[in-house]
Enzyme design. Structure first.
Site, PDB file in Angstrom:
ATOM      1  N   GLU B 157      17.907 -56.566  42.308  1.00 32.05           N
ATOM      2  CA  GLU B 157      18.676 -57.555  41.652  1.00 32.05           C
ATOM      3  C   GLU B 157      18.139 -58.068  40.343  1.00 32.05           C
ATOM      4  O   GLU B 157      18.641 -58.323  39.476  1.00 32.05           O
ATOM      5  CB  GLU B 157      18.833 -58.780  42.697  1.00 32.05           C
ATOM      6  CG  GLU B 157      19.632 -58.338  43.787  1.00 32.05           C
ATOM      7  CD  GLU B 157      21.061 -58.052  43.580  1.00 32.05           C
ATOM      8  OE1 GLU B 157      21.461 -56.774  42.731  1.00 32.05           O
ATOM      9  OE2 GLU B 157      22.231 -58.456  43.900  1.00 32.05           O
ATOM     10  N   THR B 209      26.780 -60.366  34.540  1.00 33.96           N
ATOM     11  CA  THR B 209      26.421 -61.491  35.402  1.00 33.96           C
ATOM     12  C   THR B 209      25.544 -62.410  34.595  1.00 33.96           C
ATOM     13  O   THR B 209      25.615 -63.554  35.004  1.00 33.96           O
ATOM     14  CB  THR B 209      25.301 -60.853  36.641  1.00 33.96           C
ATOM     15  OG1 THR B 209      26.034 -59.838  37.284  1.00 33.96           O
ATOM     16  CG2 THR B 209      24.943 -61.699  37.547  1.00 33.96           C
TER      17      THR B 209
END
Lengths: 335, 335
Positions: B157, B209
């Site tokens: 991530e 994101t």
């Protein structure tokens, strides 16, 4: 309905609001201390108030119904009872009801013996408001739901602190641990919890709820808010799963406690000592000054009490302590 | 341990992070879409990388292990595997283990077929990272716990978005609904949930994101934070009690959605239409652009899908939709 002039006895438990991380939403009732009340319906003369408050303790609280928390709660209840819509809703479909009470000729007499010291931070005002409306509802043949009663009792909280909050009222009426998900509209959710022992210390200093509210910052950092909601979710899950370790880890408040704890002498040392004695966790009860800690075992709760006494004896500060459990019933009536 | 050169197949589910009110803490896995992967242990020549990534889709994702999310997750795992402490911890007390893997001569081959479109907001990067470490752990004879695997996968991530977050990784590995109570130290709590149907729409626009994170305000009003934690507590209680109405009422986000939804065309109209079609509630999946809604019944979830298609056809915006259920198993291995 209970006949006129017949007294009922009421036991209204103390409550711990916020439960560390759940500011303004979580709370629970305890089995000790509690207020004792008596109530009855009586005929009243024209011009006499619909509510007569009789204090049988020494706190000299106001007896004017509008200034007394129990009185304010009952006035809200009488108003809604008298409104046609509620009368129809409550009695129309219940043939056991013997009739309606006409509050132009009938009133409540309320004797209050406060065993929960006002200003102690364990829901003293909530106990009076909640006890009064639960008692009144019983006298009237239970026309109202628990959610109705919470709404009425919140008028008492407004008299006490200026804010209509439900985080003491909800557990006082429902018992157990409660979540106030929303105030307007009111939504109270009962949360199951495993057996928990509660140790409370009330250092005899004054922390006014209004003051404790005014020192809070109106903005919080997003990263702190995220930590807080992780703990709230963890606490709810821990209570519902009966996972004591998870409850303990989740009893952390990164937003309110750092600000409010400065009003309470010895708070940080007390917290360290109580956790070292084995408590799962704890913190300020409501807006203080009382402090509570939760334990899995009774022996731990007693060890925690010893630490509390030791600390406040060391600080030469008068204090009361209680070792108790979560009250699962809320306000109780003895007819 | 799986013998060298023997392929295993892996199914890694898409995930919905945040779950409306639970920004950065809640998430759940879904049964569709999912990534397909294959992995094996192979001998490698000196100088050859310990991880070989083979993309069998058309997304042209990086194959350099340090820049590939699966690669970064596996590198973290190999590092800890190779450290003595972990080798002792994991294998010392398990006589069924046939031996240790020496990563100076052995490596992983990883084939990735991404069926979850990168950038869709349903945990595409998390599926690759989580799939890789769950697969690798299986190949190695399961020396690591699920919490270890979540930690490793979070390195993926970090490659994808710059932040080591676990709100997609945790449900991808554990399955079901998960609460990440704390990141450092990592604590993932599985939350039981009733049967829920999930409708997802992925409008084909790009929301990075990092951008979706940067537009968030770093401060929130205390009164909004209180509303949010009431909803989080309500959602956790609703899931654990199986109370659909409570789940629905709690799916409200007063902090993140008002800011992020401006990045998603048609969001407000879509939300109205989906709720009108009977959905319990829903919102942005992760940082978007995908949007999800939860329903109690399959028919409702299909009606919701129709509304989503209608809206994005009206806006002439390409989109994919899914009607699925919560995946309760997490990453699955087919050996």
């Amino acid at each position: 309905m209970v006949p006129l002039n017949q007294w009922i006895k009421i036991k209204a438990p103390a409550t711990v609001a916020n439960m560390v991380c759940g500011f303004d939403i979580l709370g629970f009732a305890v089995n000790n201390p509690y207020d004792e009340m008596e109530m009855r319906l009586v005929n009243r003369a024209a011009g006499q108030a619909s509510i007569t408050i009789i204090n049988i303790d020494d706190y000299n609280l106001p007896t004017d119904p509008e200034k007394n928390v129990a009185g304010a709660a009952l006035l809200a209840m009488i108003e809604e009872y008298t409104a046609n819509s509620i009368i129809e809703k409550s009695f129309a479909d219940d043939a056991t009801q013997t009739g309606l009470v006409d509050f132009s000729t009938i009133g409540f007499e309320v004797k209050i013996n406060k065993l929960i010291k006002p200003g102690s931070g364990v829901g003293s005002s909530a106990a009076s408001s909640a006890g009064a409306v639960v008692g009144a509802n019983y006298l009237l043949g239970n026309p109202f739901t628990k959610d109705d009663l919470v709404r009425f009792a919140m008028n008492g909280e407004k008299v006490a602190s200026g804010v209509k909050h439900a985080d003491n009222i909800a557990p006082c009426i429902h018992g157990g641990v409660t979540l106030v998900r929303s105030i307007f509209p009111l939504e109270v959710i009962a949360l199951p919890s495993p057996t928990l022992f509660v140790t409370i210390v009330h250092p005899q200093i004054e922390v006014r709820t209004a003051d404790a509210r005014s020192i809070l910052k109106q903005n919080v950092q997003l990263k702190d808010a995220i930590k807080q909601w992780g703990n709230i979710a963890g606490l709810v899950a821990g209570l519902m799963k009966g996972d004591y370790d998870l409850i303990g880890r989740s009893l952390e408040d990164v937003i309110i406690e750092p600000v409010r704890s400065i009003l309470i002498p010895g708070f940080d040392d007390l917290k360290k000592a109580c956790k070292a004695a084995g408590a799962l966790g704890g913190g300020i009860s409501g807006s203080g000054p009382s402090i509570f800690f939760l334990s899995k075992e009774k022996e731990t709760a007693i060890a925690v009490e010893k630490e509390m006494k030791k600390l406040y004896e060391g600080l030469e500060l008068a204090h009361h302590t209680y070792v108790t459990t979560i009250n699962q019933t809320g306000v109780e009536i003895e007819a």
